[in-house]
Design an enzyme around this catalytic site. Structure first.
Site, PDB file in Angstrom:
ATOM      1  N   PHE A   1      -0.887  16.390  -0.537  1.00 26.82           N
ATOM      2  CA  PHE A   1      -1.396  17.185   0.591  1.00 26.82           C
ATOM      3  C   PHE A   1      -0.295  17.335   1.693  1.00 26.82           C
ATOM      4  CE2 PHE A   1      -3.119  19.435   4.135  1.00 26.82           C
ATOM      5  CZ  PHE A   1      -3.573  20.635   3.620  1.00 26.82           C
TER       6      PHE A   1
ATOM      7  N   ASP B   1      -0.504  24.332   6.695  1.00 28.25           N
ATOM      8  CA  ASP B   1      -1.310  23.776   7.606  1.00 28.25           C
ATOM      9  C   ASP B   1      -2.461  22.989   7.097  1.00 28.25           C
ATOM     10  OD1 ASP B   1      -2.934  26.042   6.410  1.00 28.25           O
ATOM     11  OD2 ASP B   1      -4.436  25.458   7.613  1.00 28.25           O
TER      12      ASP B   1
ATOM     13  N   GLY C   1       0.765  30.943   4.891  1.00 24.57           N
ATOM     14  CA  GLY C   1       1.538  29.809   4.779  1.00 24.57           C
ATOM     15  C   GLY C   1       3.051  30.184   4.535  1.00 24.57           C
TER      16      GLY C   1
ATOM     17  N   ASP D   1       4.526  29.885  -0.225  1.00 24.63           N
ATOM     18  CA  ASP D   1       5.008  28.486   0.188  1.00 24.63           C
ATOM     19  C   ASP D   1       4.780  27.504  -0.811  1.00 24.63           C
ATOM     20  OD1 ASP D   1       2.322  28.929   0.452  1.00 24.63           O
ATOM     21  OD2 ASP D   1       1.779  28.133   2.125  1.00 24.63           O
TER      22      ASP D   1
ATOM     23  N   ASP E   1      -0.080  25.525  -6.229  1.00 26.60           N
ATOM     24  CA  ASP E   1      -0.805  24.364  -6.217  1.00 26.60           C
ATOM     25  C   ASP E   1      -1.776  24.479  -7.749  1.00 26.60           C
ATOM     26  OD1 ASP E   1      -2.312  21.959  -4.515  1.00 26.60           O
ATOM     27  OD2 ASP E   1      -3.797  22.724  -5.777  1.00 26.60           O
TER      28      ASP E   1
ATOM     29  N   ARG F   1       1.334  23.937  11.228  1.00 27.31           N
ATOM     30  CA  ARG F   1       2.281  24.977  10.628  1.00 27.31           C
ATOM     31  C   ARG F   1       3.523  25.104  11.707  1.00 27.31           C
ATOM     32  NH1 ARG F   1      -0.536  28.220   7.192  1.00 27.31           N
ATOM     33  NH2 ARG F   1      -2.908  28.628   7.563  1.00 27.31           N
TER      34      ARG F   1
ATOM     35  N   LYS G   1       3.282  21.955  -7.437  1.00 25.48           N
ATOM     36  CA  LYS G   1       2.794  20.697  -7.840  1.00 25.48           C
ATOM     37  C   LYS G   1       2.419  20.803  -9.413  1.00 25.48           C
ATOM     38  CE  LYS G   1       0.192  20.171  -3.419  1.00 25.48           C
ATOM     39  NZ  LYS G   1      -1.180  20.132  -2.643  1.00 25.48           N
TER      40      LYS G   1
HETATM   41  P1  IMP Z   1      -3.478  27.549  -5.333  1.00 26.04           P
HETATM   42  O1  IMP Z   1      -3.982  28.761  -5.187  1.00 26.04           O
HETATM   43  O2  IMP Z   1      -4.382  26.374  -5.679  1.00 26.04           O
HETATM   44  O3  IMP Z   1      -2.191  27.553  -6.180  1.00 26.04           O
HETATM   45  O4  IMP Z   1      -3.220  27.201  -3.798  1.00 26.04           O
HETATM   46  C1  IMP Z   1      -2.089  28.019  -3.377  1.00 26.04           C
HETATM   47  C2  IMP Z   1      -2.334  28.085  -1.744  1.00 26.04           C
HETATM   48  O5  IMP Z   1      -3.028  26.903  -0.935  1.00 26.04           O
HETATM   49  C3  IMP Z   1      -0.952  27.798  -1.008  1.00 26.04           C
HETATM   50  O6  IMP Z   1      -0.207  29.141  -0.911  1.00 26.04           O
HETATM   51  C4  IMP Z   1      -1.124  27.337   0.201  1.00 26.04           C
HETATM   52  O7  IMP Z   1      -1.699  28.110   1.152  1.00 26.04           O
HETATM   53  C5  IMP Z   1      -2.459  26.449  -0.088  1.00 26.04           C
HETATM   54  N1  IMP Z   1      -1.868  25.079  -0.133  1.00 26.04           N
HETATM   55  C6  IMP Z   1      -1.984  24.296  -1.512  1.00 26.04           C
HETATM   56  N2  IMP Z   1      -1.360  23.257  -1.718  1.00 26.04           N
HETATM   57  C7  IMP Z   1      -1.231  22.991  -0.287  1.00 26.04           C
HETATM   58  C8  IMP Z   1      -0.920  21.728   0.566  1.00 26.04           C
HETATM   59  O8  IMP Z   1      -0.524  20.705  -0.105  1.00 26.04           O
HETATM   60  N3  IMP Z   1      -0.852  21.983   1.893  1.00 26.04           N
HETATM   61  C9  IMP Z   1      -1.207  22.914   2.459  1.00 26.04           C
HETATM   62  N4  IMP Z   1      -1.593  24.187   1.852  1.00 26.04           N
HETATM   63  C10 IMP Z   1      -1.670  24.080   0.731  1.00 26.04           C
HETATM   64 MG    MG Z   2       0.406  30.309   0.411  1.00 27.64          MG
END
Ligand code: IMP
Ligand code: MG
Length: 178
Positions: free
Chosen positions: A155, A162, A48, A103, A106, A168, A134
């Site tokens: 999202f 993506d 990402g 990127d 979350d 992307r 977020k």
């Molecule tokens: P986490 O591990 O839940 O913090 O998610 C992180 C990864 O999930 C990011 O590096 C992104 O690759 C993907 N991700 C999280 N939220 C989104 C979104 O809103 N759109 C697209 N990819 C996301």
């Molecule tokens: Mg990522």
């Protein structure tokens, strides 16, 4: 602007390319100021962050190096809760100033894995830079040094992010239409 369709979902423009470029440039300038002449090794988290990293290092007007690590946690539009490392780092990180370029943060599951991987190295300094964050979904007590955009639990796709492999290449950021 017209909504677009990716797979089965509709998306609308949320943050346009000019706003992204401005934020990326000011973040790069701020970091350069804060690093006071240190030469950083950027670690970009694939997939990402590849576009963000490409723009960020070109806006970073000082000596720097970059390498990549590939982690995956997302399945379609949800975090799977597990992180897979698909590509590792070959560089020696000992005594280096490491700047992670992510990127979006979350749930924080990926960030936790990053801290775990880099925690095993004797780095001089470690900072986390994320283009998006977020706060409503973030579940961890982990430090994040720089964030360009705090966003609600939407999202988003585009600018490297993506939806199930697609989107992307969109130059702007789109959010899921309600
Ligand atoms: P986490 O591990 O839940 O913090 O998610 C992180 C990864 O999930 C990011 O590096 C992104 O690759 C993907 N991700 C999280 N939220 C989104 C979104 O809103 N759109 C697209 N990819 C996301
Ligand atoms: Mg990522």
């Amino acid at each position: 602007m017209k909504p677009i369709q990716i797979h089965d979902k509709n998306f609308e423009v949320y943050i346009d390319r000019d706003k992204i470029q401005q934020a990326v440039s000011s973040l790069a300038q701020q970091l350069k100021k804060d690093l006071k002449g240190e030469r950083p090794l950027f670690i970009s988290i694939l997939n990402g962050a590849f576009i963000f990293a490409a723009d960020f290092i070109r806006a970073y007007k000082s000596e720097c190096e970059i390498t990549f690590i590939k982690l995956a946690s997302y399945e379609k539009t949800k975090s799977s809760g597990k992180v897979k490392q698909l590509l590792g780092i070959n560089e020696d990180l000992t005594d280096r100033t490491i700047i992670v370029l992510e990127d979006i943060i979350d749930t924080g599951t990926t960030l936790q894995e990053i801290y775990k991987i880099l925690g095993e190295e004797k780095v001089k300094d470690l900072k986390i830079v994320s283009l998006f964050f977020k706060p409503e979904v973030f579940k961890k007590e982990l430090h994040i040094d720089y964030v360009a955009f705090e966003i609600p639990d939407n999202f988003i796709v585009g600018y490297g992010l993506d939806y199930d492999g697609l989107g992307r290449n969109l130059p702007d950021i789109y959010k899921l239409s309600k």
